[in-house]
Design a protein around this motif. Structure first.
Motif, PDB file in Angstrom:
ATOM      1  N   SER A   1      31.918  30.827  23.501  1.00 30.52           N
ATOM      2  CA  SER A   1      31.052  31.175  24.627  1.00 30.52           C
ATOM      3  C   SER A   1      30.080  30.051  24.947  1.00 30.52           C
ATOM      4  O   SER A   1      29.719  29.845  26.121  1.00 30.52           O
ATOM      5  CB  SER A   1      30.312  32.484  24.348  1.00 30.52           C
ATOM      6  OG  SER A   1      29.550  32.411  23.156  1.00 30.52           O
ATOM      7  N   ILE A   2      29.631  29.299  23.950  1.00 32.45           N
ATOM      8  CA  ILE A   2      28.780  28.128  24.214  1.00 32.45           C
ATOM      9  C   ILE A   2      29.554  27.097  25.023  1.00 32.45           C
ATOM     10  O   ILE A   2      29.022  26.512  25.982  1.00 32.45           O
ATOM     11  CB  ILE A   2      28.265  27.535  22.896  1.00 32.45           C
ATOM     12  CG1 ILE A   2      27.149  28.412  22.320  1.00 32.45           C
ATOM     13  CG2 ILE A   2      27.748  26.102  23.100  1.00 32.45           C
ATOM     14  CD1 ILE A   2      26.678  27.997  20.937  1.00 32.45           C
ATOM     15  N   ALA A   3      30.810  26.864  24.659  1.00 29.47           N
ATOM     16  CA  ALA A   3      31.630  25.916  25.421  1.00 29.47           C
ATOM     17  C   ALA A   3      31.765  26.365  26.873  1.00 29.47           C
ATOM     18  O   ALA A   3      31.681  25.542  27.801  1.00 29.47           O
ATOM     19  CB  ALA A   3      33.002  25.765  24.772  1.00 29.47           C
ATOM     20  N   ALA A   4      31.966  27.670  27.091  1.00 30.03           N
ATOM     21  CA  ALA A   4      32.045  28.183  28.464  1.00 30.03           C
ATOM     22  C   ALA A   4      30.725  27.975  29.200  1.00 30.03           C
ATOM     23  O   ALA A   4      30.704  27.598  30.383  1.00 30.03           O
ATOM     24  CB  ALA A   4      32.418  29.666  28.438  1.00 30.03           C
ATOM     25  N   ALA A   5      29.600  28.217  28.501  1.00 33.74           N
ATOM     26  CA  ALA A   5      28.290  28.042  29.127  1.00 33.74           C
ATOM     27  C   ALA A   5      28.007  26.567  29.421  1.00 33.74           C
ATOM     28  O   ALA A   5      27.372  26.236  30.435  1.00 33.74           O
ATOM     29  CB  ALA A   5      27.206  28.624  28.231  1.00 33.74           C
ATOM     30  N   VAL A   6      28.449  25.671  28.540  1.00 32.64           N
ATOM     31  CA  VAL A   6      28.287  24.234  28.793  1.00 32.64           C
ATOM     32  C   VAL A   6      29.061  23.832  30.035  1.00 32.64           C
ATOM     33  O   VAL A   6      28.579  23.044  30.862  1.00 32.64           O
ATOM     34  CB  VAL A   6      28.741  23.420  27.569  1.00 32.64           C
ATOM     35  CG1 VAL A   6      28.886  21.937  27.912  1.00 32.64           C
ATOM     36  CG2 VAL A   6      27.755  23.602  26.415  1.00 32.64           C
ATOM     37  N   ARG A   7      30.259  24.366  30.197  1.00 33.20           N
ATOM     38  CA  ARG A   7      31.044  24.083  31.408  1.00 33.20           C
ATOM     39  C   ARG A   7      30.296  24.519  32.657  1.00 33.20           C
ATOM     40  O   ARG A   7      30.230  23.786  33.654  1.00 33.20           O
ATOM     41  CB  ARG A   7      32.393  24.795  31.304  1.00 33.20           C
ATOM     42  CG  ARG A   7      33.236  24.696  32.564  1.00 33.20           C
ATOM     43  CD  ARG A   7      34.547  25.467  32.423  1.00 33.20           C
ATOM     44  NE  ARG A   7      35.173  25.618  33.727  1.00 33.20           N
ATOM     45  CZ  ARG A   7      35.938  24.696  34.291  1.00 33.20           C
ATOM     46  NH1 ARG A   7      36.149  23.552  33.672  1.00 33.20           N
ATOM     47  NH2 ARG A   7      36.484  24.910  35.470  1.00 33.20           N
TER      48      ARG A   7
ATOM     49  N   ILE B   1      23.435  25.520  35.732  1.00 30.31           N
ATOM     50  CA  ILE B   1      22.855  26.797  35.324  1.00 30.31           C
ATOM     51  C   ILE B   1      22.818  26.891  33.808  1.00 30.31           C
ATOM     52  O   ILE B   1      23.835  26.734  33.134  1.00 30.31           O
ATOM     53  CB  ILE B   1      23.680  27.978  35.890  1.00 30.31           C
ATOM     54  CG1 ILE B   1      23.622  27.981  37.416  1.00 30.31           C
ATOM     55  CG2 ILE B   1      23.185  29.304  35.327  1.00 30.31           C
ATOM     56  CD1 ILE B   1      24.548  29.012  38.040  1.00 30.31           C
ATOM     57  N   ALA B   2      21.632  27.133  33.266  1.00 29.67           N
ATOM     58  CA  ALA B   2      21.480  27.435  31.842  1.00 29.67           C
ATOM     59  C   ALA B   2      21.333  28.937  31.677  1.00 29.67           C
ATOM     60  O   ALA B   2      20.641  29.588  32.471  1.00 29.67           O
ATOM     61  CB  ALA B   2      20.270  26.712  31.258  1.00 29.67           C
TER      62      ALA B   2
ATOM     63  N   GLY C   1      33.315  33.650  37.353  1.00 23.94           N
ATOM     64  CA  GLY C   1      33.333  33.405  35.920  1.00 23.94           C
ATOM     65  C   GLY C   1      33.368  31.931  35.586  1.00 23.94           C
ATOM     66  O   GLY C   1      33.652  31.082  36.440  1.00 23.94           O
ATOM     67  N   PRO C   2      33.087  31.583  34.346  1.00 21.31           N
ATOM     68  CA  PRO C   2      33.042  30.173  33.938  1.00 21.31           C
ATOM     69  C   PRO C   2      34.350  29.423  34.156  1.00 21.31           C
ATOM     70  O   PRO C   2      34.337  28.203  34.321  1.00 21.31           O
ATOM     71  CB  PRO C   2      32.704  30.249  32.447  1.00 21.31           C
ATOM     72  CG  PRO C   2      32.022  31.571  32.266  1.00 21.31           C
ATOM     73  CD  PRO C   2      32.681  32.485  33.256  1.00 21.31           C
ATOM     74  N   LEU C   3      35.488  30.134  34.158  1.00 25.86           N
ATOM     75  CA  LEU C   3      36.778  29.468  34.279  1.00 25.86           C
ATOM     76  C   LEU C   3      37.422  29.683  35.639  1.00 25.86           C
ATOM     77  O   LEU C   3      38.644  29.578  35.792  1.00 25.86           O
ATOM     78  CB  LEU C   3      37.734  29.945  33.178  1.00 25.86           C
ATOM     79  CG  LEU C   3      37.293  29.695  31.740  1.00 25.86           C
ATOM     80  CD1 LEU C   3      38.404  30.087  30.768  1.00 25.86           C
ATOM     81  CD2 LEU C   3      36.898  28.240  31.525  1.00 25.86           C
TER      82      LEU C   3
ATOM     83  N   SER D   1      24.605  35.696  30.314  1.00 23.58           N
ATOM     84  CA  SER D   1      23.684  36.387  31.208  1.00 23.58           C
ATOM     85  C   SER D   1      23.930  36.083  32.683  1.00 23.58           C
ATOM     86  O   SER D   1      23.721  36.941  33.539  1.00 23.58           O
ATOM     87  CB  SER D   1      22.237  36.019  30.850  1.00 23.58           C
ATOM     88  OG  SER D   1      22.018  34.622  30.994  1.00 23.58           O
ATOM     89  N   ARG D   2      24.392  34.877  33.011  1.00 24.21           N
ATOM     90  CA  ARG D   2      24.532  34.490  34.420  1.00 24.21           C
ATOM     91  C   ARG D   2      25.982  34.505  34.891  1.00 24.21           C
ATOM     92  O   ARG D   2      26.242  34.727  36.078  1.00 24.21           O
ATOM     93  CB  ARG D   2      23.941  33.094  34.628  1.00 24.21           C
ATOM     94  CG  ARG D   2      22.446  32.980  34.315  1.00 24.21           C
ATOM     95  CD  ARG D   2      21.591  33.654  35.380  1.00 24.21           C
ATOM     96  NE  ARG D   2      21.782  33.058  36.685  1.00 24.21           N
ATOM     97  CZ  ARG D   2      21.164  31.947  37.128  1.00 24.21           C
ATOM     98  NH1 ARG D   2      20.325  31.297  36.312  1.00 24.21           N
ATOM     99  NH2 ARG D   2      21.378  31.485  38.337  1.00 24.21           N
ATOM    100  N   THR D   3      26.906  34.234  34.024  1.00 27.21           N
ATOM    101  CA  THR D   3      28.335  34.219  34.385  1.00 27.21           C
ATOM    102  C   THR D   3      29.106  35.079  33.388  1.00 27.21           C
ATOM    103  O   THR D   3      29.854  34.568  32.570  1.00 27.21           O
ATOM    104  CB  THR D   3      28.895  32.786  34.392  1.00 27.21           C
ATOM    105  OG1 THR D   3      28.718  32.212  33.092  1.00 27.21           O
ATOM    106  CG2 THR D   3      28.179  31.923  35.420  1.00 27.21           C
TER     107      THR D   3
END
Length: 669
Positions: free
Chosen positions: A130-136, A143-144, A331-333, A635-637
């Motif tokens: 999930s961190i990798a997705a958030a970094v993307r 967005i953080a 979504g992140p992807l 929280s955001r995506t």
């Protein structure tokens, strides 16, 4: 990957430590902090465990989350809401209250704690993914966001083998080394030990009968999978009349020759001499031989490996479609295309999470559909197990032995970002889709291969199922009921292997500018051994399961109560004559750390499970299905689990019978 990402690991849970180790492997710069760092936070990501932090630290964590300047990932036992909010539970206590412990052990014995800190390890893997997705998302959109991961959610997510019975309002019990939906599948005595044998198809069953030469196996009681499961006691006794005439090695080799998954139970200390482990991890094996297993021994090996997809530098990467996707609402992807060729748990778990994160996932199934579709219980001809593991995918039936269908697959891969599969090593290559061929089809492809023993293996022809990998990876040696090795009730090796693959894929997708194709290899035995080495070098608190009139309670040792003192306390409080609730109250009042051991079928009435884990989705016909949310919250995506696939579609050059997707599929008529 995560090169250049600065991460602060600030938390006392094992999941924080393990996650930091994995993030380093993925290229991040990790700083460890035992206490609240002074001054500003010069980090991109901060990983914490607020439920076991001091009050002042929790306030600082809350301020970091509110500021919105960093990706803040909080790993807790039960999350910030619900009846158990703020519970400072250990891994074993989460195993107990989630139902995970009650699935491990023998039918007539006590619940058994999994011998590795399964929920902490699972949380660490989901945290990193999930961190990798958030970094993307941050790299694409600036967005953080915050991420919440719970051990309870990770535990419940691992129950996909057992929840179907609960959905059908059946009592779920322990099955020892058996499988609740397949037979024969068990540990059988040999001349010199034990052999794990696992079958899942009618073809494998016919092969076992042909080599066993036990006439009674032709009885009509064993004609169908359902019948074999119903008569499993008699079936296992007959299988053992055959295995007991062979040594473990003889039986393993014979099963390998006929394509049936089998293997011995390997001790953690014996990993260094296990042929495949020693071949793949010579340095780790040498260190174990020289120094034994220490707290950091697990760091000598990795749970994934990566290499260039092809050595042909003349191949030009295609332009990526993802760079044109600027909305994060999906979504992140969003914009990522995935082809999944998998069955049962491992690759399907990867595809499920990639789809939940917004990727377009096409699952390739055999012409008659994946075998697990027909498992019971289910509805409308599809099993609950299949539904739980394949949400939000498009499903496509292809016969890859046919040239036309291979051409269809080639077209899909040419436009894909990711291919994930858990076929036997070399199976895709035989069909014309080896690494070099895939590089020619799509030089930018991420190709992830998941197998039991790896591509370079001492067992190139040996098939593998979860139970065999648990046995040969050290997990069963650490998990014992009345001294006898027993598998994790959940499909632990499958699940952890899938999580490792998910992490590796998302770490690569975290770089939207990535161009070169990458081959990712996951050996499930590697992942299992990594977990076993960590657990062996970093032992958990001991404890015991104590019987009550309506089940069991789990008592955990501390500086005041060792196991003997716990047993004495249970006798003194007369737990055997009390309900679980009354026993826990009496023990806690006496200063003993105790929690009830929940049964899986009881989760359906558990408020936290219903609120945080269980959800409902529809299939194409409008029917409702029980499904599981993912155990991480961005929280955001957010990741969203929404739909259950119907029957597999067919690939069609002519689309007059329906509205095709971008990949040209129409529903089967």
């Amino acid at each position: 990957m995560l090169d250049g990402v600065r991460i602060l690991a600030w938390g006392s849970r094992q999941a924080v430590r393990l996650g930091a180790t994995l993030l380093e492997r993925a290229g991040a710069q990790v700083t460890f902090a035992q206490a609240q760092p002074a001054g500003g936070f010069a980090y991109d990501v901060i990983v914490v465990s607020s439920d076991v932090s001091a009050a002042s630290e929790r306030n600082a964590i809350a301020e970091l989350k509110a500021a919105g300047k960093h990706i803040v990932c909080d790993i807790t036992a039960t999350g910030p809401q619900g009846a158990r909010a703020g519970m400072r539970a250990s891994d074993a206590q989460i195993q107990a209250i989630s139902g995970l412990m009650d699935t491990t052990g023998f039918a007539h014995g006590e619940p058994v704690r999994i011998g590795v800190p399964f929920t902490e390890i699972s949380a660490a893997l989901y945290v990193c993914a999930s961190i990798a997705a958030a970094v993307r998302v941050k790299r694409l959109h600036g967005i953080a966001q915050t991420i919440d991961v719970t051990l309870f959610g990770c535990a419940a997510s691992a129950l996909t083998t057992f929840l179907p019975a609960a959905f059908a309002q059946r009592t779920v019990g322990r099955v020892g080394n058996r499988h609740p939906a397949c037979a024969p599948w068990n540990a059988y005595r040999t001349l010199d030990g034990w052999i794990l044998i696992c079958t899942s198809t009618e073809e494998q069953w016919r092969k076992i009968k042909s080599v066993a030469h036990v006439p009674q196996l032709e009885d009509s009681r064993f004609d169908t999978l359902r019948a074999r499961v119903s008569n499993v006691d008699e079936l296992d006794a007959l299988i053992e009349t055959w295995t007991s005439t062979l040594t473990t090695d003889e039986c393993s080799h014979l099963c390998e020759q006929i394509g049936v998954a089998a293997g011995p139970i390997v001790s953690v200390a014996g990993l260094s001499s296990e042929p495949n482990f020693r071949m793949r991890h010579a340095d780790a094996a040498a260190q174990i031989d020289a120094c034994g297993i220490e707290g950091e021994t697990y760091r000598q090996m990795s749970i994934f490996s990566m290499a260039r997809l092809t050595d042909d530098v003349s191949l030009e990467p295609r332009a990526g479609v993802e760079s044109s996707v600027r909305s994060c609402d999906a979504g992140p992807l969003a914009g990522i295309k995935v082809v999944e060729i998998g069955q049962y748990t491992t690759a399907p778990l990867v595809g499920k999470h990639l789809a939940a994160l917004g990727a377009e996932v096409v699952k390739i199934e055999p012409p008659d559909g994946e075998v697990a579709r027909a498992w019971t219980p289910g509805q409308a001809g599809t099993s609950y197990f299949f539904a739980l593991n394949n949400t939000d995918k498009q499903t496509l039936a292809l016969d890859l032995k046919q040239q036309a269908d291979r051409a269809h697959l080639r077209t899909l891969l040419a436009d894909a970002d990711v291919l994930v599969e858990n076929l036997r090593p070399g199976a895709l290559a035989k069909l014309g889709f080896g690494r070099e061929a895939l590089g020619e089809i799509n030089p930018r492809l991420i190709y992830c291969s998941i197998s039991g023993f790896g591509i370079a293996s001492a067992y190139p022809a040996r098939p593998a199922f979860d139970t065999v990998i648990q046995a040969m990876g050290g997990l069963m040696d650490l998990t014992r009921g009345n001294g006898q090795p027993v598998k994790l009730g959940a499909s632990g090796a499958d699940i952890l292997g899938g999580q490792a693959a998910l992490l590796a894929i998302l770490a690569l997708l975290a770089d939207p500018a990535r161009q070169a194709g990458t081959f990712v290899e996951i050996s499930m035995q590697d992942v299992a051994a990594w977990c076993a080495l960590f657990a062996s070098g970093n032992p958990e608190q001991e404890g015991i399961a104590v019987a009550c009139i309506d089940g069991h309670v789990w008592l955990e040792s501390d500086e005041r109560f060792d196991v003997a003192a716990l047993a004495a306390s249970a006798r003194r409080e007369r737990c055997g004559s009390l309900s679980r609730a009354s026993a826990v109250a009496a023990l806690v009042n006496a200063g003993v750390s105790a929690v009830p051991v929940a049964r899986v079928d009881e989760l359906i009435e558990d408020g936290d499970f219903l609120a945080d884990v269980l959800s409902v989705a529809r299939d194409a016909s409008g029917a409702f299905w029980p499904i599981l949310k993912v155990p991480y919250r961005l929280s955001r995506t957010p990741a969203r689990v929404r739909a259950v696939p119907g029957a597999p579609a067919r690939y069609a050059e002519e689309t007059s019978r329906g509205s095709p997707s971008r990949w040209g599929m129409v529903e089967a008529g």
